[in-house]
Design a protein around this motif. Sequence first.
Motif, PDB file in Angstrom:
ATOM      1  N   LYS A   2       0.710  -1.199  -0.480  1.00  0.00           N
ATOM      2  CA  LYS A   2      -0.226   0.192  -0.573  1.00  0.00           C
ATOM      3  C   LYS A   2       0.719   1.476  -0.156  1.00  0.00           C
ATOM      4  CE  LYS A   2      -3.155   1.126   3.333  1.00  0.00           C
ATOM      5  NZ  LYS A   2      -2.936   2.205   3.873  1.00  0.00           N
ATOM      6  N   SER A  20      -8.080   9.619   3.473  1.00  0.00           N
ATOM      7  CA  SER A  20      -8.255   8.911   3.920  1.00  0.00           C
ATOM      8  C   SER A  20      -9.532   8.107   2.614  1.00  0.00           C
ATOM      9  CB  SER A  20      -9.398   9.092   5.178  1.00  0.00           C
ATOM     10  OG  SER A  20     -10.283  10.394   4.848  1.00  0.00           O
ATOM     11  N   ALA A  21      -9.851   9.291   2.674  1.00  0.00           N
ATOM     12  CA  ALA A  21     -10.195   7.945   1.255  1.00  0.00           C
ATOM     13  C   ALA A  21     -10.075   7.237   0.096  1.00  0.00           C
ATOM     14  CB  ALA A  21     -11.667   9.448   0.408  1.00  0.00           C
ATOM     15  N   ASP A  22      -9.118   7.736  -0.177  1.00  0.00           N
ATOM     16  CA  ASP A  22      -8.539   7.212  -0.985  1.00  0.00           C
ATOM     17  C   ASP A  22      -7.092   5.629  -0.273  1.00  0.00           C
ATOM     18  OD1 ASP A  22      -8.523   7.978  -3.573  1.00  0.00           O
ATOM     19  OD2 ASP A  22      -6.773   8.957  -3.528  1.00  0.00           O
ATOM     20  N   ALA A  68      -8.802   4.036   2.372  1.00  0.00           N
ATOM     21  CA  ALA A  68      -9.707   2.956   2.391  1.00  0.00           C
ATOM     22  C   ALA A  68      -9.815   2.467   0.965  1.00  0.00           C
ATOM     23  CB  ALA A  68     -10.784   3.753   2.749  1.00  0.00           C
ATOM     24  N   ALA A  69      -9.283   3.003   0.298  1.00  0.00           N
ATOM     25  CA  ALA A  69      -9.762   2.472  -1.342  1.00  0.00           C
ATOM     26  C   ALA A  69      -8.533   1.525  -1.523  1.00  0.00           C
ATOM     27  CB  ALA A  69      -9.793   3.607  -2.517  1.00  0.00           C
ATOM     28  N   LYS A 113      -6.093   0.200   0.752  1.00  0.00           N
ATOM     29  CA  LYS A 113      -6.564  -0.437   1.350  1.00  0.00           C
ATOM     30  C   LYS A 113      -7.042  -1.681   1.286  1.00  0.00           C
ATOM     31  CE  LYS A 113      -7.922  -1.486   6.624  1.00  0.00           C
ATOM     32  NZ  LYS A 113      -8.337  -0.359   7.327  1.00  0.00           N
ATOM     33  N   GLU A 114      -8.124  -1.436   0.450  1.00  0.00           N
ATOM     34  CA  GLU A 114      -9.379  -2.543  -0.109  1.00  0.00           C
ATOM     35  C   GLU A 114      -8.218  -2.954  -1.002  1.00  0.00           C
ATOM     36  OE1 GLU A 114     -11.952  -5.729  -0.313  1.00  0.00           O
ATOM     37  OE2 GLU A 114     -12.543  -4.011   1.116  1.00  0.00           O
ATOM     38  N   SER A 157      -9.522  -6.598   5.098  1.00  0.00           N
ATOM     39  CA  SER A 157     -10.458  -5.885   4.184  1.00  0.00           C
ATOM     40  C   SER A 157     -11.339  -6.600   3.243  1.00  0.00           C
ATOM     41  CB  SER A 157      -9.588  -5.935   2.714  1.00  0.00           C
ATOM     42  OG  SER A 157      -8.577  -6.674   1.850  1.00  0.00           O
TER      43      SER A 157
END
Lengths: 82, 309
Positions: free
Chosen positions: B222, B230-232, B234-235, B237-238, B245
């Motif tokens: 990652k 934070s939005a990116d 989280a994406a 991380k998934e 995840s």
Amino acid sequence: MDQTTFEWVRGRFAEVLELDPAEISKNSRFADDLDADSIDLIEVVNSAEHSLGVTMAEEELYDLETVGQLVDAIDRHRAVGE
Amino acid sequence: MSAHAGDAGLKAAQAENFDNLNDVVAGSAFDRHLRFFNFGYRPLDGETPSGPSLGGAFPNRDSAQLLFEVVGDTDLTGARVVEVGCGRGGNLWLLRRSYEVAQVIGVDIAHKSVVFCRDRMPESNAAFIHGDAEQVPVGSGIADAVVSVETSCTYPDIESFFRDVARILKVGGQFLYTDLHDVRLIEPFVATLASLGLELTYQRDITANVQASRRDRAARQKLAFGDHDSADAAAMKEFVGVDGSELFDLLASDLSSYVILRFTKTADVTPPAERFLTEHEQAQVRSHAAEAVRLLTIPSASGGNRPAS
């Protein structure tokens, strides 16, 4: 020249890996001895490119196993004045 | 008839995800080194890995090992290899580097991945084409091997992909295939390929190896995608499948299996208009593809999240 490059590389690896520089020798193998992975190696190489003014092809990194091999590769580029 | 109104939208979303991912990577310090987008393979204790040995700090090491496992003992000397869903070209680059293949052709739905590949592999025996895996834009009977690594789970109409693999391959050619599948669909997929003239020669569940790679590597990988808000984050991380995840949970679930399948094309078959997969199976495929594309969503870099390059 060689020692200077080695000192520089050792210093960067020590920073990236949070190790005492004394623990790093030319014979240190990235994965087995330093627990370094490709992300660590690329960080050090990117720094070398910026700070030492060399440009290394991606392919050159793929067979490197030791700190000394990286130092030699950087020195080859410095010798040709990159 | 299998074409479905939602399929085009799903494919467009998948192309956008990977174009966005290319933008994210282009803003990181790892751009030129990042050639693979897959979960990778980690040999388990006591296991002898397939293929050439790789240095401990070899970039994308687990992804390289995944390809070696998929190839196994297949002789690719002098082969023309087509990869469907080639991404940033890591598999074809590695095939050229480690096996004596004659020519590689990569096809991908994400335009920016194709551009990256062309830039990185300008050699005359490497070609990269922007195209759809369900209508692969290459001629019939041209490939000695077709490679597909962790990409078909996003195809809403997988049977069209299988039909195209059969069409592209020469008789005697190899289909080297791996992906995460719904366990209930593996048998129908193998049966469909058999009906298309492709005989199964090898099957191995590698879920534990892929999980081991994710457990060990995902959090580190990652970092290679740069700094994000934070939005990116989280994406990403998934996307990389870190422990915890949804993708990691899917790997750990009994409902899915990450499997290597190898086939040899034994005959040219003219496929019937009627589908081999049942309506129910096709609906399951479509639903899983939609889910996979959702999980792999990467926000657009134009939203102000792109790290400074």
